[in-house]
Design a protein around this motif. Structure first.
Motif, PDB file in Angstrom:
ATOM      1  N   ARG A  28       0.956  -1.169  -0.091  1.00 40.38           N
ATOM      2  CA  ARG A  28       0.018  -0.073  -0.022  1.00 40.38           C
ATOM      3  C   ARG A  28       0.915   1.214  -0.154  1.00 40.38           C
ATOM      4  NH1 ARG A  28      -1.333   3.712   3.005  1.00 40.38           N
ATOM      5  NH2 ARG A  28      -0.313   3.333   4.677  1.00 40.38           N
ATOM      6  N   ARG A  29       1.910   1.344   0.881  1.00 38.36           N
ATOM      7  CA  ARG A  29       2.658   2.347   0.986  1.00 38.36           C
ATOM      8  C   ARG A  29       3.664   2.608  -0.414  1.00 38.36           C
ATOM      9  NH1 ARG A  29       5.685   1.376   6.749  1.00 38.36           N
ATOM     10  NH2 ARG A  29       3.737   2.046   7.871  1.00 38.36           N
ATOM     11  N   TRP A  30       4.048   1.515  -1.024  1.00 35.77           N
ATOM     12  CA  TRP A  30       4.669   1.628  -2.388  1.00 35.77           C
ATOM     13  C   TRP A  30       3.751   2.145  -3.533  1.00 35.77           C
ATOM     14  CZ3 TRP A  30       4.091  -0.670  -7.044  1.00 35.77           C
ATOM     15  CH2 TRP A  30       5.144  -0.581  -7.907  1.00 35.77           C
ATOM     16  N   GLU A  31       2.617   1.588  -3.458  1.00 27.58           N
ATOM     17  CA  GLU A  31       1.333   2.000  -4.496  1.00 27.58           C
ATOM     18  C   GLU A  31       1.374   3.569  -4.111  1.00 27.58           C
ATOM     19  OE1 GLU A  31      -1.856  -0.487  -4.170  1.00 27.58           O
ATOM     20  OE2 GLU A  31      -0.889  -2.347  -5.036  1.00 27.58           O
ATOM     21  N   ALA A  32       1.066   4.075  -2.886  1.00 28.52           N
ATOM     22  CA  ALA A  32       0.980   5.271  -2.713  1.00 28.52           C
ATOM     23  C   ALA A  32       2.046   6.187  -3.129  1.00 28.52           C
ATOM     24  CB  ALA A  32       0.443   5.523  -1.213  1.00 28.52           C
ATOM     25  N   GLU A  33       3.209   5.531  -3.005  1.00 29.05           N
ATOM     26  CA  GLU A  33       4.458   6.389  -3.229  1.00 29.05           C
ATOM     27  C   GLU A  33       4.523   6.642  -4.854  1.00 29.05           C
ATOM     28  OE1 GLU A  33       9.241   5.783  -3.003  1.00 29.05           O
ATOM     29  OE2 GLU A  33       7.982   5.242  -1.400  1.00 29.05           O
ATOM     30  N   MET A  34       4.026   5.616  -5.535  1.00 34.23           N
ATOM     31  CA  MET A  34       4.213   5.510  -6.926  1.00 34.23           C
ATOM     32  C   MET A  34       3.040   6.381  -7.246  1.00 34.23           C
ATOM     33  SD  MET A  34       6.520   3.623  -8.217  1.00 34.23           S
ATOM     34  CE  MET A  34       7.580   3.979  -6.539  1.00 34.23           C
ATOM     35  N   GLU A  35       1.865   6.437  -6.855  1.00 29.55           N
ATOM     36  CA  GLU A  35       0.764   7.291  -7.299  1.00 29.55           C
ATOM     37  C   GLU A  35       1.205   8.845  -7.051  1.00 29.55           C
ATOM     38  OE1 GLU A  35      -2.697   8.501  -8.217  1.00 29.55           O
ATOM     39  OE2 GLU A  35      -1.866   7.037  -8.916  1.00 29.55           O
ATOM     40  N   GLU A  36       1.966   9.136  -5.721  1.00 31.17           N
ATOM     41  CA  GLU A  36       2.438  10.436  -5.641  1.00 31.17           C
ATOM     42  C   GLU A  36       3.617  10.763  -6.518  1.00 31.17           C
ATOM     43  OE1 GLU A  36       4.896  12.891  -2.065  1.00 31.17           O
ATOM     44  OE2 GLU A  36       3.889  10.988  -1.725  1.00 31.17           O
TER      45      GLU A  36
END
Length: 114
Positions: A28-36
């Motif tokens: 989830r953090r990785w996906e949030a970072e990629m989205e950011e």
């Protein structure tokens, strides 16, 4: 002994569940970072596009201004040319009138002397 295995089994299940929760949180953090990062990249691209469009519009305004200045200069030059042509025509007409007057005077002198 079976209690130990059960307890150990439960502990293993808990550990696996905990590992799974940690992995999901990392995902989830990785996906949030990629989205950011994606959003930042899109924002930079939008800013660059806006800057390009602004430069393009500035160039168009400058081109229009230069075109208007050229057109104004051409109109002014055409008017000046027309005024010079009109002045030349008036001068030629005045010269022709003076020539005709002089010719009449000379004919009169010539007639008078005969």
């Amino acid at each position: 002994m079976s209690f130990y295995l059960l307890s150990k089994g439960e502990t293993e299940k808990q550990r696996l569940a905990s590992d799974d929760r940690r992995q999901k949180e990392m995902d989830r953090r990785w996906e949030a970072e990629m989205e950011e990062k994606r959003l930042e990249r899109e924002e930079r691209m939008a800013e660059r596009k806006a800057e390009r469009e602004e430069r393009l519009e500035d160039r168009r305004r400058q081109d229009r201004r230069e075109d208007e200045e050229r057109e104004h200069r051409r109109r002014r030059e055409r008017i000046e040319d027309e005024e010079r042509a009109s002045t030349r025509k008036k001068e030629e007409e005045e010269r022709e009138i003076r020539y005709q007057e002089r010719l009449v005077q000379l004919k009169a002198l010539l007639k008078g002397s005969q």
